[in-house]
Design a protein around this motif. Sequence first.
Motif, PDB file in Angstrom:
ATOM      1  N   MET A   1      -6.631  -8.450 -15.041  1.00 40.70           N
ATOM      2  CA  MET A   1      -6.187  -7.911 -13.780  1.00 40.70           C
ATOM      3  C   MET A   1      -4.689  -8.139 -13.634  1.00 40.70           C
ATOM      4  O   MET A   1      -4.180  -9.207 -13.955  1.00 40.70           O
ATOM      5  CB  MET A   1      -6.933  -8.579 -12.637  1.00 40.70           C
ATOM      6  N   GLN A   2      -3.988  -7.156 -13.145  1.00 39.04           N
ATOM      7  CA  GLN A   2      -2.554  -7.254 -12.903  1.00 39.04           C
ATOM      8  C   GLN A   2      -2.290  -8.120 -11.672  1.00 39.04           C
ATOM      9  O   GLN A   2      -3.066  -8.100 -10.725  1.00 39.04           O
ATOM     10  CB  GLN A   2      -1.968  -5.859 -12.671  1.00 39.04           C
ATOM     11  N   PRO A   3      -1.180  -8.863 -11.670  1.00 41.54           N
ATOM     12  CA  PRO A   3      -0.822  -9.614 -10.461  1.00 41.54           C
ATOM     13  C   PRO A   3      -0.605  -8.667  -9.288  1.00 41.54           C
ATOM     14  O   PRO A   3      -0.158  -7.535  -9.466  1.00 41.54           O
ATOM     15  CB  PRO A   3       0.491 -10.306 -10.830  1.00 41.54           C
ATOM     16  N   LEU A   4      -0.953  -9.125  -8.114  1.00 41.32           N
ATOM     17  CA  LEU A   4      -0.753  -8.326  -6.908  1.00 41.32           C
ATOM     18  C   LEU A   4       0.582  -8.694  -6.283  1.00 41.32           C
ATOM     19  O   LEU A   4       0.954  -9.860  -6.225  1.00 41.32           O
ATOM     20  CB  LEU A   4      -1.873  -8.597  -5.905  1.00 41.32           C
ATOM     21  N   LYS A   5       1.319  -7.694  -5.809  1.00 44.33           N
ATOM     22  CA  LYS A   5       2.584  -7.943  -5.122  1.00 44.33           C
ATOM     23  C   LYS A   5       2.378  -7.730  -3.630  1.00 44.33           C
ATOM     24  O   LYS A   5       1.708  -6.794  -3.216  1.00 44.33           O
ATOM     25  CB  LYS A   5       3.658  -6.984  -5.620  1.00 44.33           C
ATOM     26  N   ALA A   6       2.979  -8.601  -2.849  1.00 49.91           N
ATOM     27  CA  ALA A   6       2.899  -8.488  -1.395  1.00 49.91           C
ATOM     28  C   ALA A   6       4.226  -8.923  -0.804  1.00 49.91           C
ATOM     29  O   ALA A   6       5.007  -9.633  -1.444  1.00 49.91           O
ATOM     30  CB  ALA A   6       1.763  -9.354  -0.854  1.00 49.91           C
ATOM     31  N   HIS A   7       4.474  -8.488   0.410  1.00 48.04           N
ATOM     32  CA  HIS A   7       5.653  -8.903   1.166  1.00 48.04           C
ATOM     33  C   HIS A   7       5.196  -9.419   2.530  1.00 48.04           C
ATOM     34  O   HIS A   7       4.140  -9.037   3.020  1.00 48.04           O
ATOM     35  CB  HIS A   7       6.631  -7.730   1.359  1.00 48.04           C
ATOM     36  N   VAL A   8       6.004 -10.266   3.104  1.00 51.16           N
ATOM     37  CA  VAL A   8       5.706 -10.769   4.443  1.00 51.16           C
ATOM     38  C   VAL A   8       6.293  -9.788   5.453  1.00 51.16           C
ATOM     39  O   VAL A   8       7.473  -9.452   5.403  1.00 51.16           O
ATOM     40  CB  VAL A   8       6.300 -12.175   4.655  1.00 51.16           C
ATOM     41  N   ARG A   9       5.435  -9.319   6.341  1.00 52.35           N
ATOM     42  CA  ARG A   9       5.865  -8.432   7.431  1.00 52.35           C
ATOM     43  C   ARG A   9       5.257  -8.954   8.723  1.00 52.35           C
ATOM     44  O   ARG A   9       4.036  -9.039   8.847  1.00 52.35           O
ATOM     45  CB  ARG A   9       5.393  -6.998   7.180  1.00 52.35           C
ATOM     46  N   ARG A  10       6.126  -9.316   9.656  1.00 50.30           N
ATOM     47  CA  ARG A  10       5.701  -9.866  10.944  1.00 50.30           C
ATOM     48  C   ARG A  10       4.741 -11.036  10.764  1.00 50.30           C
ATOM     49  O   ARG A  10       3.717 -11.123  11.429  1.00 50.30           O
ATOM     50  CB  ARG A  10       5.091  -8.781  11.815  1.00 50.30           C
ATOM     51  N   GLY A  11       5.048 -11.908   9.809  1.00 52.78           N
ATOM     52  CA  GLY A  11       4.242 -13.107   9.607  1.00 52.78           C
ATOM     53  C   GLY A  11       2.941 -12.896   8.845  1.00 52.78           C
ATOM     54  O   GLY A  11       2.144 -13.811   8.705  1.00 52.78           O
TER      55      GLY A  11
END
Length: 81
Positions: free
Chosen positions: A1-11
């Motif tokens: 499985m590929q790593p998942l990318k995420a960003h913080v938006r409004r906590g």
Amino acid sequence: MQPLKAHVRRGRLVLDEPTDLPEGEEVELVPLDEVLARGGDYLDEDERQRLHDSIRESIEQMKRGETIDAATAMAELRAHR
């Protein structure tokens, strides 16, 4: 499985792309800076030494011609799921 990318938006953590993980699946998120500060992994010194020993052993096996085709290796790994 590929790593998942995420960003913080409004906590909140928001994934940058869809995922096919099952509903309710628990995932552990670790800030990239923390991972990189630890050398890119969470190995302790003993685990890192065992990894390096294993890599050296694999290189020696390769030099002796003790290899198998990648497709064969993948098929064997999939058979053990």
